[in-house]
Design a protein around this motif. Sequence first.
Motif, PDB file in Angstrom:
ATOM      1  N   UNK A   1       0.775  -1.131  -0.094  1.00 54.00           N
ATOM      2  CA  UNK A   1      -0.135  -0.063  -0.157  1.00 54.00           C
ATOM      3  C   UNK A   1       0.704   1.034   0.109  1.00 54.00           C
ATOM      4  N   UNK A   2       1.976   1.166   0.714  1.00 50.70           N
ATOM      5  CA  UNK A   2       2.835   2.478   0.700  1.00 50.70           C
ATOM      6  C   UNK A   2       3.309   2.614  -0.675  1.00 50.70           C
ATOM      7  N   UNK A   3       3.912   1.584  -1.389  1.00 48.81           N
ATOM      8  CA  UNK A   3       4.323   1.733  -2.624  1.00 48.81           C
ATOM      9  C   UNK A   3       3.530   2.311  -3.547  1.00 48.81           C
ATOM     10  N   UNK A   4       2.014   1.690  -3.463  1.00 45.83           N
ATOM     11  CA  UNK A   4       1.103   2.405  -4.240  1.00 45.83           C
ATOM     12  C   UNK A   4       0.909   3.685  -3.826  1.00 45.83           C
ATOM     13  N   UNK A   5       0.833   4.213  -2.952  1.00 45.80           N
ATOM     14  CA  UNK A   5       0.416   5.488  -2.624  1.00 45.80           C
ATOM     15  C   UNK A   5       1.552   6.666  -2.927  1.00 45.80           C
ATOM     16  N   UNK A   6       2.807   6.001  -2.795  1.00 54.45           N
ATOM     17  CA  UNK A   6       3.912   6.938  -3.423  1.00 54.45           C
ATOM     18  C   UNK A   6       3.748   6.854  -4.745  1.00 54.45           C
ATOM     19  N   UNK A   7       3.618   6.106  -5.423  1.00 58.25           N
ATOM     20  CA  UNK A   7       3.230   6.236  -7.030  1.00 58.25           C
ATOM     21  C   UNK A   7       2.139   6.953  -7.258  1.00 58.25           C
ATOM     22  N   UNK A   8       1.284   7.172  -6.340  1.00 64.28           N
ATOM     23  CA  UNK A   8      -0.060   7.919  -6.693  1.00 64.28           C
ATOM     24  C   UNK A   8       0.223   9.496  -6.256  1.00 64.28           C
ATOM     25  N   UNK A   9       1.315   9.648  -5.645  1.00 66.12           N
ATOM     26  CA  UNK A   9       1.536  11.068  -5.188  1.00 66.12           C
ATOM     27  C   UNK A   9       1.098  11.282  -4.073  1.00 66.12           C
ATOM     28  N   UNK A  10       0.253  10.457  -3.228  1.00 70.10           N
ATOM     29  CA  UNK A  10      -0.135  10.755  -1.781  1.00 70.10           C
ATOM     30  C   UNK A  10       0.993  10.899  -1.007  1.00 70.10           C
ATOM     31  N   UNK A  11       1.926  10.220  -0.999  1.00 77.07           N
ATOM     32  CA  UNK A  11       3.272  10.400  -0.227  1.00 77.07           C
ATOM     33  C   UNK A  11       4.345  10.870  -0.915  1.00 77.07           C
ATOM     34  N   UNK A  12       5.274  11.974  -0.319  1.00 77.17           N
ATOM     35  CA  UNK A  12       6.551  12.367  -0.980  1.00 77.17           C
ATOM     36  C   UNK A  12       7.414  11.130  -0.709  1.00 77.17           C
ATOM     37  N   UNK A  13       7.547  10.805   0.268  1.00 78.79           N
ATOM     38  CA  UNK A  13       8.339   9.498   0.720  1.00 78.79           C
ATOM     39  C   UNK A  13       7.747   8.353   1.534  1.00 78.79           C
ATOM     40  N   UNK A  14       8.473   7.202   1.345  1.00 83.49           N
ATOM     41  CA  UNK A  14       8.009   5.977   1.861  1.00 83.49           C
ATOM     42  C   UNK A  14       8.959   5.021   2.306  1.00 83.49           C
ATOM     43  N   UNK A  15       8.707   4.465   3.285  1.00 86.76           N
ATOM     44  CA  UNK A  15       9.669   3.260   4.036  1.00 86.76           C
ATOM     45  C   UNK A  15       9.229   2.074   4.026  1.00 86.76           C
ATOM     46  N   UNK A  16       9.764   0.968   3.397  1.00 79.50           N
ATOM     47  CA  UNK A  16       9.298  -0.271   3.209  1.00 79.50           C
ATOM     48  C   UNK A  16      10.371  -1.428   3.471  1.00 79.50           C
ATOM     49  N   UNK A  17       9.743  -2.621   3.765  1.00 80.45           N
ATOM     50  CA  UNK A  17      10.659  -3.525   4.064  1.00 80.45           C
ATOM     51  C   UNK A  17      10.985  -4.739   2.801  1.00 80.45           C
ATOM     52  N   UNK A  18      10.537  -4.184   1.606  1.00 80.31           N
ATOM     53  CA  UNK A  18      10.865  -5.349   0.633  1.00 80.31           C
ATOM     54  C   UNK A  18      10.926  -4.180  -0.627  1.00 80.31           C
ATOM     55  N   UNK A  19      11.501  -4.700  -1.717  1.00 79.09           N
ATOM     56  CA  UNK A  19      11.594  -4.111  -3.054  1.00 79.09           C
ATOM     57  C   UNK A  19      10.650  -4.423  -3.974  1.00 79.09           C
TER      58      UNK A  19
END
Length: 303
Positions: free
Chosen positions: A136-154
């Motif tokens: 979900x974090x990746x999706x929302x970064x791509x959608x422009x909702x978040x400027x930055x994200x931190x995740x545990x997998x690529x």
Amino acid sequence: MSNIDFNFRELEIFSRVVELESFSKASQAVFLAQASVSERIRTLEQKIGTRLLDRMGRKVVPTSAGELLYKHAIILLDMKETAALEMESFLGLEQGEISMGASTVPGEYILPEVISQFSRKHKKVSVNLAIADSNEIKTRVLAGEFELGIVGSKSRDAKLIYQELWKDELVVAIPQKHPWSKRKSISIEDLGKEPFIMREKGSGTLEILESYLNDLPGDGIHTLNVSARFGSSTAVKEGVRSGLGLSIISSRAIKTEVRAGLLKSLKIKGISMSRNFYLIRNRLRIASPSCKAMLDFLLTSKA
């Protein structure tokens, strides 16, 4: 009332293109990708019903309609800026806001302290942090909702930029009074005989766990006897404590419970389960000054 309508953001983007005579330079000035700037201009032209800009070689110049709009745009934008500054002065507001997202382990167990350190250095920047699973974090970064994200997998999405942040170790979490409490490690076969609490689909922890176990001989992730699936590390910990099952979880997530004697961590024989947390951002989005400050801080922080 006029049938023509537009907003301040559209006027700002249009004005920067006129002033800089370039879509690419304007995109940097307004912190958007060039494609987004072009799309905003097309939308503005559709709303007004005429072409506003022409390309003359390498330069972008306003049409007659564009010159008329620009004359009014600079007046309106100046009035907006004056009003905003006067209101900020009256209310005593600090400037700058960052919207970012993180998966549960970094979001719940690392970032609160890191953001606290950042805020002491950057008192005029506020941080909005949302916590969800890695997908979900990746999706929302791509959608422009978040400027930055931190995740545990690529993932393999070429639109995302990944930068390595912090190391993490996955361990087996068991209740303190479990029969294995005197051990330091167990076999994967032993673990498969116990009820197991799994993270939800989309979790970075689950993706890493699957990659490790599927490389082993046997049934891989299906070796585990899944009794429940939970959507957060906190829920997993409570499930382990209550006797619902064992789990594999970040060592950071159970550090407090281990120190308090509520849980114990074990390793799996023959496997060293570690991973990285990654800082991600959209390749098509230009970082704002506040975002750049946070980005630089995170890349140099130790957690």
